[in-house]
Write a protein that holds these residues in place. Structure first.
Motif, PDB file in Angstrom:
ATOM      1  N   UNK A 157      19.577  26.295   7.927  1.00 31.71           N
ATOM      2  CA  UNK A 157      20.924  25.949   8.381  1.00 31.71           C
ATOM      3  C   UNK A 157      21.321  24.561   7.876  1.00 31.71           C
ATOM      4  N   UNK A 158      22.470  24.491   7.225  1.00 33.54           N
ATOM      5  CA  UNK A 158      22.977  23.228   6.708  1.00 33.54           C
ATOM      6  C   UNK A 158      22.475  22.854   5.331  1.00 33.54           C
ATOM      7  N   UNK A 159      21.542  23.635   4.776  1.00 34.09           N
ATOM      8  CA  UNK A 159      20.979  23.332   3.450  1.00 34.09           C
ATOM      9  C   UNK A 159      21.381  24.444   2.489  1.00 34.09           C
ATOM     10  N   UNK A 160      22.527  24.268   1.851  1.00 38.42           N
ATOM     11  CA  UNK A 160      23.098  25.316   1.030  1.00 38.42           C
ATOM     12  C   UNK A 160      23.286  24.831  -0.405  1.00 38.42           C
ATOM     13  N   UNK A 161      23.414  25.788  -1.311  1.00 35.26           N
ATOM     14  CA  UNK A 161      23.568  25.441  -2.713  1.00 35.26           C
ATOM     15  C   UNK A 161      22.227  25.215  -3.377  1.00 35.26           C
ATOM     16  N   UNK A 162      22.217  24.367  -4.395  1.00 37.72           N
ATOM     17  CA  UNK A 162      20.998  24.096  -5.150  1.00 37.72           C
ATOM     18  C   UNK A 162      20.036  23.247  -4.319  1.00 37.72           C
ATOM     19  N   UNK A 163      18.823  23.759  -4.117  1.00 33.74           N
ATOM     20  CA  UNK A 163      17.800  23.086  -3.334  1.00 33.74           C
ATOM     21  C   UNK A 163      16.529  22.956  -4.175  1.00 33.74           C
ATOM     22  N   UNK A 164      15.597  22.159  -3.703  1.00 35.80           N
ATOM     23  CA  UNK A 164      14.328  21.965  -4.406  1.00 35.80           C
ATOM     24  C   UNK A 164      13.204  22.703  -3.689  1.00 35.80           C
ATOM     25  N   UNK A 165      12.378  23.389  -4.465  1.00 37.86           N
ATOM     26  CA  UNK A 165      11.133  23.971  -3.966  1.00 37.86           C
ATOM     27  C   UNK A 165       9.963  23.207  -4.577  1.00 37.86           C
ATOM     28  N   UNK A 183      22.243  30.358  -0.172  1.00 35.49           N
ATOM     29  CA  UNK A 183      23.577  30.546   0.394  1.00 35.49           C
ATOM     30  C   UNK A 183      23.485  31.453   1.616  1.00 35.49           C
ATOM     31  N   UNK A 184      24.448  31.316   2.498  1.00 33.55           N
ATOM     32  CA  UNK A 184      24.548  32.226   3.627  1.00 33.55           C
ATOM     33  C   UNK A 184      25.026  33.596   3.136  1.00 33.55           C
ATOM     34  N   UNK A 185      24.773  34.661   3.920  1.00 32.72           N
ATOM     35  CA  UNK A 185      25.181  35.999   3.488  1.00 32.72           C
ATOM     36  C   UNK A 185      26.661  36.107   3.125  1.00 32.72           C
ATOM     37  N   UNK A 186      27.540  35.492   3.900  1.00 36.61           N
ATOM     38  CA  UNK A 186      28.973  35.586   3.600  1.00 36.61           C
ATOM     39  C   UNK A 186      29.309  34.946   2.257  1.00 36.61           C
ATOM     40  N   UNK A 187      28.612  33.872   1.921  1.00 39.03           N
ATOM     41  CA  UNK A 187      28.855  33.222   0.638  1.00 39.03           C
ATOM     42  C   UNK A 187      28.392  34.105  -0.509  1.00 39.03           C
TER      43      UNK A 187
END
Length: 227
Positions: A157-165, A183-187
């Motif tokens: 939650x709150x961590x959307x878009x390009x993230x680091x693994x 992204x969230x399901x709606x996105x």
């Protein structure tokens, strides 16, 4: 390159064991969308018939591709990791109908002349490609009416878009870093419709009730619209 962290996936491969010899039903091949054993739907989501063609984006050690091949589907798998592909070739050497390539998923889509009946990604390359590059490439590689499906962990939650693994290398080295797109399901639904997909579903499958882990699986499915 459109995917990120080629060498990192060989690090990841070294941490992964082989798929079980059989599942709980005694089957030697099977399709699994989630991070849990014997959980969730199977290959029926792809609506494939014998003789049709499918592309596995980030095929890893090839278990899902091998299952489709035993059903008579012509499967092309692509993965950045030579280690994962070595496992696939060692384990599924007697399974006809599988074609494996080392390389970038979007390069594979751009360079192939095959029009696929289904394109799928199970915790694979579609999660680690910018969707604004990946979705139009998948759309172009699918036949009208073809299915695209992918699964990955749901976003924090709150961590959307390009993230680091971060992939651990060991106590004396920095972790390998790869980018992923959360992204969230709606996105996801909006993005797929933007790029010409219909019949879009994006849902989080809950974890099995008897498992101590509680994180579900984001499962996305869509159909390529007609021109």
């Amino acid at each position: 390159m459109s995917e990120t962290g080629g060498p990192a996936w060989d690090v990841y491969s070294a941490t992964k064991g082989h798929r079980r010899q059989t599942n709980s039903r005694g089957e030697t091949t099977w399709f699994n969308w989630t991070q849990y054993a014997d959980h969730g739907p199977g290959a029926e989501l792809l609506c494939l018939k014998p003789g049709e063609a499918a592309l596995d984006l980030g095929c890893g050690a090839g278990g899902n591709a091998a299952h489709l091949a035993t059903l008579g589907v012509r499967v092309v798998g692509v993965d950045l990791s030579s280690g994962q592909l070595r496992k696939a070739r060692d384990r599924w050497t007697d399974v006809p109908g599988m074609e494996l390539h080392q390389g970038d998923a979007l390069d594979q889509l751009a360079e192939t002349y095959t029009s696929f009946h289904a394109v799928y990604s199970v915790f694979g390359a579609a999660w680690f490609c910018d969707p604004h590059l990946m979705l139009p490439a998948v759309h172009a590689g699918l036949r009208p009416g073809g299915v695209f499906a992918m699964s990955q962990r749901p976003p924090v939650e709150g961590c959307y878009g390009c993230q680091a693994s971060y992939i651990p290398r060991g106590p004396d080295e920095d972790p390998a870093i790869v980018k992923r797109w959360d992204h969230e399901p709606d996105t996801w639904s909006a993005l797929l419709k933007e790029y010409g997909f219909n019949d879009v579903t994006a849902v989080v499958l809950p974890a099995p009730e008897d498992d101590k882990r509680t994180m579900g699986t984001l499962l996305i499915r869509a159909v390529r619209g007609s021109e």
